[in-house]
Design a protein around this motif. Sequence first.
Motif, mmCIF file in Angstrom:
data_model
loop_
_atom_site.group_PDB
_atom_site.id
_atom_site.type_symbol
_atom_site.label_atom_id
_atom_site.label_comp_id
_atom_site.label_asym_id
_atom_site.label_seq_id
_atom_site.Cartn_x
_atom_site.Cartn_y
_atom_site.Cartn_z
ATOM 1 N N ILE A 1 53.206 11.036 90.987
ATOM 2 C CA ILE A 1 54.516 11.437 91.499
ATOM 3 C C ILE A 1 54.360 11.789 92.971
ATOM 4 O O ILE A 1 53.599 12.699 93.325
ATOM 5 C CB ILE A 1 55.084 12.640 90.714
ATOM 6 C CG1 ILE A 1 55.274 12.255 89.235
ATOM 7 C CG2 ILE A 1 56.409 13.106 91.318
ATOM 8 C CD1 ILE A 1 55.709 13.409 88.347
ATOM 9 N N VAL A 2 55.055 11.065 93.820
ATOM 10 C CA VAL A 2 54.972 11.280 95.264
ATOM 11 C C VAL A 2 56.100 12.228 95.661
ATOM 12 O O VAL A 2 57.279 11.862 95.655
ATOM 13 C CB VAL A 2 55.098 9.947 96.026
ATOM 14 C CG1 VAL A 2 54.972 10.184 97.530
ATOM 15 C CG2 VAL A 2 54.040 8.958 95.549
ATOM 16 N N GLY A 3 55.735 13.460 95.961
ATOM 17 C CA GLY A 3 56.723 14.478 96.317
ATOM 18 C C GLY A 3 56.913 15.479 95.203
ATOM 19 O O GLY A 3 57.382 15.125 94.114
ATOM 20 N N GLY A 4 56.557 16.734 95.456
ATOM 21 C CA GLY A 4 56.643 17.774 94.444
ATOM 22 C C GLY A 4 57.763 18.765 94.692
ATOM 23 O O GLY A 4 57.654 19.927 94.320
ATOM 24 N N GLY A 5 58.849 18.287 95.321
ATOM 25 C CA GLY A 5 60.019 19.133 95.496
ATOM 26 C C GLY A 5 60.841 19.188 94.214
ATOM 27 O O GLY A 5 60.343 18.930 93.115
ATOM 28 N N PHE A 6 62.117 19.516 94.343
ATOM 29 C CA PHE A 6 62.977 19.704 93.179
ATOM 30 C C PHE A 6 62.998 18.465 92.283
ATOM 31 O O PHE A 6 62.790 18.561 91.064
ATOM 32 C CB PHE A 6 64.394 20.041 93.649
ATOM 33 C CG PHE A 6 65.391 20.187 92.535
ATOM 34 C CD1 PHE A 6 65.353 21.287 91.694
ATOM 35 C CD2 PHE A 6 66.364 19.220 92.327
ATOM 36 C CE1 PHE A 6 66.266 21.421 90.658
ATOM 37 C CE2 PHE A 6 67.286 19.350 91.300
ATOM 38 C CZ PHE A 6 67.230 20.452 90.464
ATOM 39 N N ILE A 7 63.227 17.300 92.865
ATOM 40 C CA ILE A 7 63.299 16.072 92.066
ATOM 41 C C ILE A 7 61.938 15.748 91.458
ATOM 42 O O ILE A 7 61.834 15.383 90.278
ATOM 43 C CB ILE A 7 63.803 14.895 92.926
ATOM 44 C CG1 ILE A 7 65.269 15.124 93.331
ATOM 45 C CG2 ILE A 7 63.659 13.578 92.180
ATOM 46 C CD1 ILE A 7 66.245 15.197 92.175
ATOM 47 N N GLY A 8 60.884 15.893 92.223
ATOM 48 C CA GLY A 8 59.541 15.648 91.684
ATOM 49 C C GLY A 8 59.226 16.564 90.525
ATOM 50 O O GLY A 8 58.587 16.161 89.543
ATOM 51 N N MET A 9 59.682 17.818 90.592
ATOM 52 C CA MET A 9 59.439 18.775 89.501
ATOM 53 C C MET A 9 60.231 18.407 88.253
ATOM 54 O O MET A 9 59.756 18.624 87.128
ATOM 55 C CB MET A 9 59.792 20.193 89.957
ATOM 56 C CG MET A 9 58.824 20.771 90.977
ATOM 57 S SD MET A 9 59.306 22.451 91.461
ATOM 58 C CE MET A 9 58.095 22.798 92.740
ATOM 59 N N LEU A 10 61.435 17.867 88.427
ATOM 60 C CA LEU A 10 62.191 17.386 87.262
ATOM 61 C C LEU A 10 61.468 16.204 86.616
ATOM 62 O O LEU A 10 61.301 16.156 85.393
ATOM 63 C CB LEU A 10 63.606 16.982 87.674
ATOM 64 C CG LEU A 10 64.564 18.105 88.079
ATOM 65 C CD1 LEU A 10 65.923 17.519 88.471
ATOM 66 C CD2 LEU A 10 64.747 19.127 86.965
ATOM 67 N N PHE A 11 61.055 15.244 87.422
ATOM 68 C CA PHE A 11 60.314 14.100 86.884
ATOM 69 C C PHE A 11 59.042 14.551 86.189
ATOM 70 O O PHE A 11 58.683 14.047 85.116
ATOM 71 C CB PHE A 11 59.978 13.096 87.994
ATOM 72 C CG PHE A 11 60.989 12.014 88.184
ATOM 73 C CD1 PHE A 11 61.177 11.027 87.219
ATOM 74 C CD2 PHE A 11 61.776 11.967 89.323
ATOM 75 C CE1 PHE A 11 62.106 10.019 87.382
ATOM 76 C CE2 PHE A 11 62.713 10.967 89.506
ATOM 77 C CZ PHE A 11 62.890 9.988 88.538
ATOM 78 N N LEU A 12 58.334 15.494 86.791
ATOM 79 C CA LEU A 12 57.086 15.986 86.213
ATOM 80 C C LEU A 12 57.306 16.515 84.803
ATOM 81 O O LEU A 12 56.536 16.208 83.877
ATOM 82 C CB LEU A 12 56.507 17.079 87.118
ATOM 83 C CG LEU A 12 55.305 17.860 86.591
ATOM 84 C CD1 LEU A 12 54.137 16.937 86.269
ATOM 85 C CD2 LEU A 12 54.891 18.922 87.626
ATOM 86 N N GLN A 13 58.362 17.289 84.607
ATOM 87 C CA GLN A 13 58.615 17.860 83.282
ATOM 88 C C GLN A 13 58.981 16.779 82.268
ATOM 89 O O GLN A 13 58.555 16.832 81.110
ATOM 90 C CB GLN A 13 59.720 18.915 83.373
ATOM 91 C CG GLN A 13 59.277 20.146 84.155
ATOM 92 C CD GLN A 13 60.353 21.209 84.203
ATOM 93 O OE1 GLN A 13 60.631 21.883 83.208
ATOM 94 N NE2 GLN A 13 60.962 21.373 85.364
ATOM 95 N N LEU A 14 59.762 15.794 82.698
ATOM 96 C CA LEU A 14 60.111 14.704 81.783
ATOM 97 C C LEU A 14 58.881 13.886 81.411
ATOM 98 O O LEU A 14 58.653 13.573 80.241
ATOM 99 C CB LEU A 14 61.164 13.799 82.421
ATOM 100 C CG LEU A 14 62.575 14.375 82.561
ATOM 101 C CD1 LEU A 14 63.472 13.372 83.277
ATOM 102 C CD2 LEU A 14 63.166 14.719 81.197
ATOM 103 N N VAL A 15 58.083 13.530 82.421
ATOM 104 C CA VAL A 15 56.884 12.724 82.153
ATOM 105 C C VAL A 15 55.932 13.473 81.231
ATOM 106 O O VAL A 15 55.399 12.918 80.269
ATOM 107 C CB VAL A 15 56.182 12.344 83.478
ATOM 108 C CG1 VAL A 15 54.848 11.646 83.191
ATOM 109 C CG2 VAL A 15 57.071 11.426 84.320
ATOM 110 N N ARG A 16 55.708 14.750 81.497
ATOM 111 C CA ARG A 16 54.789 15.531 80.671
ATOM 112 C C ARG A 16 55.283 15.616 79.230
ATOM 113 O O ARG A 16 54.480 15.654 78.284
ATOM 114 C CB ARG A 16 54.626 16.931 81.269
ATOM 115 C CG ARG A 16 53.763 17.885 80.465
ATOM 116 C CD ARG A 16 52.414 17.274 80.059
ATOM 117 N NE ARG A 16 51.510 17.089 81.156
ATOM 118 C CZ ARG A 16 50.644 16.080 81.236
ATOM 119 N NH1 ARG A 16 50.603 15.139 80.287
ATOM 120 N NH2 ARG A 16 49.821 15.974 82.250
#
Length: 331
Positions: free
Chosen positions: A168-183
């Motif tokens: 995930i390139v970018g750990g801001g708000f959108i990156g954090m949403l993607f991170l939770q979905l992917v995990r």
Amino acid sequence: MKALVLTDTKKLELSEVAIPEPAPSEVLVSVKNCGICGTDLHIYHGDPGSAEVTPPVVLGHELAGEVVAIGAEVTQVKVGDRVAVDPNIYCGKCKYCRSGKVHLCSDLSAVGVTRNGGMGEYCTAPEANCYPLPDSMSYEQGAMVEPLSCVLHGFKKLTFRPNDRVFIVGGGFIGMLFLQLVRNYTTGSIVVSEINASKHEVLTQLGATEVVSQITSDLYSQFDVVIECVGKKVTIENAVKCAGKGAQVLLFGVPGPNEVVEIAPYEIFSKELSISGSFINPFTLDEAVKLLDKEVVNIEPLISHRIRLEEVEHVLENYPKLQVSKALITL
């Protein structure tokens, strides 16, 4: 009512304006919370949003509130309902709408973009664009339904296998949403690139296997899925470089309309990459409500600023300096 009106590029005025009257098929929402999106930042600086913006207009397309009045033709929403609003309004007539690709509508309009939105005490919205919130959900969570629904649309373009290596390139708000979905959907490793070291701890807590401060050449050609959440020339180019053979690359970050990137076509050919974009949020709001209500996605660690209307312009003017992840307006 009090509303923050965009009158020109980089000009916002806190004004007293009339409470709007809902059309026959619309409802009037007393706005409780409204998020500031990166798109609002683009609009503030004179760029288009999901559609062209013509001031004066009240911004704010991430909103939730209570229905306080309904039009004569409204049948599914009642006064007192707690709702999140889908800002995107489709014509239903163009070839894209008629083929089920409503988000590509030729005559797209949007609450908080082409018509007044949630940076005011009251806002009108079509009945069809109102999604009920369970009593267990806060209005803050409700205001985050829209951004999560956009992320879900992009997420659904990807296919995950159990042991995929995800970047995930970018750990801001959108990156954090993607991170939770992917995990939630894969057991593989998830590496996040985030330049701001102050975000590294929360990214790890949210499920990142590893967090790096910059993209170096040792990450090239390493990943099965790459999700770009920044929208800058260098990050988009690096996203493609980090994709391994047969990888999927999702370009989700919103670049400036004149941004041009350099990508070697041979790299796409030789790796047989699948590169896709993602635009707004067709048919994903119901799922976003459920994920937030069940706290599969937790927004609390993602909110960096809770502000009033009077503070919005200061936040937009100083976005990078303030290290904003998500600013949430309380009305």
